[in-house]
Design a protein around this motif. Structure first.
Motif, short mmCIF file in Angstrom:
data_model
loop_
_atom_site.label_atom_id
_atom_site.label_comp_id
_atom_site.label_asym_id
_atom_site.label_seq_id
_atom_site.Cartn_x
_atom_site.Cartn_y
_atom_site.Cartn_z
N ARG A 131 -27.25 79.03 -54.30
CA ARG A 131 -27.68 78.50 -53.01
C ARG A 131 -27.57 79.55 -51.92
O ARG A 131 -28.51 79.74 -51.13
CB ARG A 131 -26.84 77.26 -52.63
N GLN A 132 -26.44 80.23 -51.87
CA GLN A 132 -26.24 81.20 -50.79
C GLN A 132 -27.15 82.41 -50.93
O GLN A 132 -27.68 82.90 -49.92
CB GLN A 132 -24.78 81.64 -50.75
N THR A 133 -27.33 82.92 -52.13
CA THR A 133 -28.21 84.09 -52.27
C THR A 133 -29.65 83.74 -51.89
O THR A 133 -30.37 84.58 -51.32
CB THR A 133 -28.16 84.67 -53.70
N ALA A 134 -30.06 82.51 -52.16
CA ALA A 134 -31.41 82.09 -51.76
C ALA A 134 -31.51 81.99 -50.24
O ALA A 134 -32.48 82.45 -49.63
CB ALA A 134 -31.75 80.75 -52.40
N LYS A 161 -33.41 87.96 -46.80
CA LYS A 161 -33.95 88.46 -45.52
C LYS A 161 -33.14 87.98 -44.31
O LYS A 161 -33.60 88.08 -43.17
CB LYS A 161 -35.42 88.07 -45.36
N ARG A 162 -31.95 87.43 -44.54
CA ARG A 162 -31.08 87.02 -43.43
C ARG A 162 -29.76 87.79 -43.41
O ARG A 162 -29.15 87.94 -42.37
CB ARG A 162 -30.79 85.52 -43.51
N ALA A 163 -29.31 88.24 -44.58
CA ALA A 163 -28.05 88.99 -44.65
C ALA A 163 -28.31 90.47 -44.34
O ALA A 163 -29.41 90.99 -44.57
CB ALA A 163 -27.43 88.85 -46.03
N ALA A 198 -32.05 90.22 -36.22
CA ALA A 198 -30.63 89.88 -36.35
C ALA A 198 -30.33 89.54 -37.80
O ALA A 198 -30.98 88.66 -38.39
CB ALA A 198 -30.29 88.70 -35.45
N ARG A 199 -29.34 90.23 -38.37
CA ARG A 199 -28.93 89.98 -39.75
C ARG A 199 -27.47 89.52 -39.77
O ARG A 199 -26.66 89.95 -38.95
CB ARG A 199 -29.08 91.24 -40.60
N MET A 200 -27.12 88.69 -40.74
CA MET A 200 -25.78 88.13 -40.84
C MET A 200 -24.85 89.06 -41.62
O MET A 200 -25.25 89.59 -42.66
CB MET A 200 -25.83 86.77 -41.53
N GLU A 204 -23.38 76.69 -41.77
CA GLU A 204 -23.28 77.67 -40.68
C GLU A 204 -24.57 78.48 -40.57
O GLU A 204 -25.02 78.80 -39.47
CB GLU A 204 -22.08 78.59 -40.90
N ILE A 205 -25.17 78.81 -41.70
CA ILE A 205 -26.44 79.55 -41.68
C ILE A 205 -27.52 78.74 -40.96
O ILE A 205 -28.19 79.23 -40.06
CB ILE A 205 -26.91 79.88 -43.11
N HIS A 206 -27.68 77.47 -41.36
CA HIS A 206 -28.70 76.62 -40.73
C HIS A 206 -28.42 76.45 -39.23
O HIS A 206 -29.35 76.42 -38.42
CB HIS A 206 -28.76 75.27 -41.43
N HIS A 207 -27.15 76.33 -38.88
CA HIS A 207 -26.79 76.20 -37.47
C HIS A 207 -27.12 77.48 -36.71
O HIS A 207 -27.67 77.43 -35.60
CB HIS A 207 -25.29 75.89 -37.36
N CYS A 208 -26.81 78.61 -37.30
CA CYS A 208 -27.03 79.90 -36.64
C CYS A 208 -28.50 80.16 -36.36
O CYS A 208 -28.84 80.72 -35.32
CB CYS A 208 -26.43 81.02 -37.49
N ILE A 209 -29.36 79.79 -37.29
CA ILE A 209 -30.79 80.09 -37.12
C ILE A 209 -31.53 79.02 -36.32
O ILE A 209 -32.73 79.13 -36.09
CB ILE A 209 -31.48 80.28 -38.49
N GLY A 210 -30.81 77.99 -35.89
CA GLY A 210 -31.42 76.92 -35.10
C GLY A 210 -31.92 77.42 -33.76
O GLY A 210 -31.37 78.37 -33.18
N ASP A 211 -32.92 76.76 -33.23
CA ASP A 211 -33.54 77.18 -31.98
C ASP A 211 -32.60 77.08 -30.78
O ASP A 211 -32.75 77.81 -29.80
CB ASP A 211 -34.79 76.34 -31.71
#
Length: 248
Positions: free
Chosen positions: A27-30, A34-36, A172-174, A185-192
C-alpha cells in the motif's frame, strides 16, 4: 559493530505478522510513487527491503553500518528523551520489534516496526540525512536537563524527520517517516486545504507539535542542506544561552 542489548527474535513473527508487513508495504509503496523523495526510493532498494518478509534487524544493521555508520537498536516501545536522543548521538536508531495487528492496521497509538523501519531506515542510507540525524542527537544530548531546549529540538525533529517535505525538481516530495509510513497522513498532506509552508527554523521552533493527530501544517525544505544548517543554527543559539520564547 556493537551488538544491541535487546534482540529481535525473528522466529517469533507469525504468518499474520508477515502478512501485515506485506500489505502495508504494498500500500505504501503504491501511494508513495512520485510522492516520496529520491533518497527514500534509493534507500529502500539499497537497504534490501521487500514485500515478502519483515526485515531482519541484524542484516539491516550490517547494511546501514557499511553505508553510513548507523545501526538499529531493537526496543520494545517508547523511549524517554535521554534514551532516544542518546541513541541518535551514537548513530543508533531505536527500532520497535513488534508490528501492529490487522485490527490496528490504519491507526496505532505508538510507533511499531513498520513505522520505525519502513519509514525511517531508507533515509538512513543517505549520508547527508544520516549525518544530520547524528548531529541532532549530539546537540540534544547536551541539553537533556533543559525542557525548553528539548521542546524546540523535538519540534525540529517532528517537522523534519517525522513529517518533513523537500523540494525536488520543482515539486514537494515526502521524506518524513510519519508521512512515508501512513496512508492517512499522506492523503491529508496532499489535500487541497492542507497548509504547507517554506521551512524556516524560527517558525518551526515556535510551532506546537504533536503526533496525536494528523498534522495541522507541514514545512517544505528547499534543499537537504537546510537540515544540517538548521541544527547548526539551533546549536549555536543554545550554546550562546539564547533566550527562547515561552513554549506555546
Amino acid at each position: 559493530m556493537p551488538k544491541a542489548m535487546l534482540q529481535q527474535h525473528y522466529d517469533r513473527y507469525t504468518t499474520q505478522d508477515q502478512l501485515v508487513w506485506k500489505v502495508l508495504f504494498d500500500r505504501q509503496t503504491a501511494l508513495l510513487h512520485k510522492r516520496a523523495c529520491s533518497a527514500f526510493a534509493k534507500g529502500l532498494v539499497a537497504v534490501g527491503f521487500h514485500r515478502n518478509a519483515i526485515p531482519n534487524f541484524e542484516e539491516v544493521s550490517q547494511r546501514l553500518y557499511k553505508a553510513t555508520g548507523w545501526q538499529l537498536e531493537p526496543v520494545e516501545g517508547m523511549l524517554n528523551d535521554a534514551q532516544f536522543f542518546g541513541l541518535l548521538a551514537q548513530r543508533k536508531f531505536p527500532a520497535t520489534v513488534w508490528i501492529r495487528s490487522m485490527a490496528q492496521f490504519d491507526f496505532i497509538e505508538e510507533p511499531d516496526l513498520f513505522h520505525g523501519v519502513f519509514g525511517h531506515v531508507p533515509l538512513l542510507m543517505d549520508q547527508a540525512f544520516a549525518d544530520f540525524l547524528h548531529f541532532l542527537g549530539q546537540v540534544a544530548a547536551q541539553h537533556l536537563q533543559d525542557e525548553v531546549a528539548l521542546t524546540r529540538l523535538e519540534r525540529l525533529y517532528g517537522f523534519t524527520v517525522q513529517f518533513g517535505l523537500v523540494q525536488e525538481r520543482g515539486e514537494a516530495r515526502m521524506y518524513g517517516a510519519g508521512l512515508l509510513s501512513s496512508s492517512g497522513e499522506i492523503h491529508h498532506c496532499i489535500g487541497d486545504v492542507t497548509r504547507r509552508y517554506p521551512f524556516d527554523l524560527a517558525t518551526v521552533l515556535q510551532t506546537p507539535y504533536s503526533e496525536a493527530h494528523l498534522q495541522d501544517q507541514y514545512f517544505l525544505l528547499n534543499s537537504w542542506e537546510q537540515l544540517t544548517e538548521s541544527v547548526a543554527e539551533l546549536a549555536a543559539l543554545l550554546a550562546s544561552n539564547w533566550q527562547l520564547k515561552p513554549v506555546e
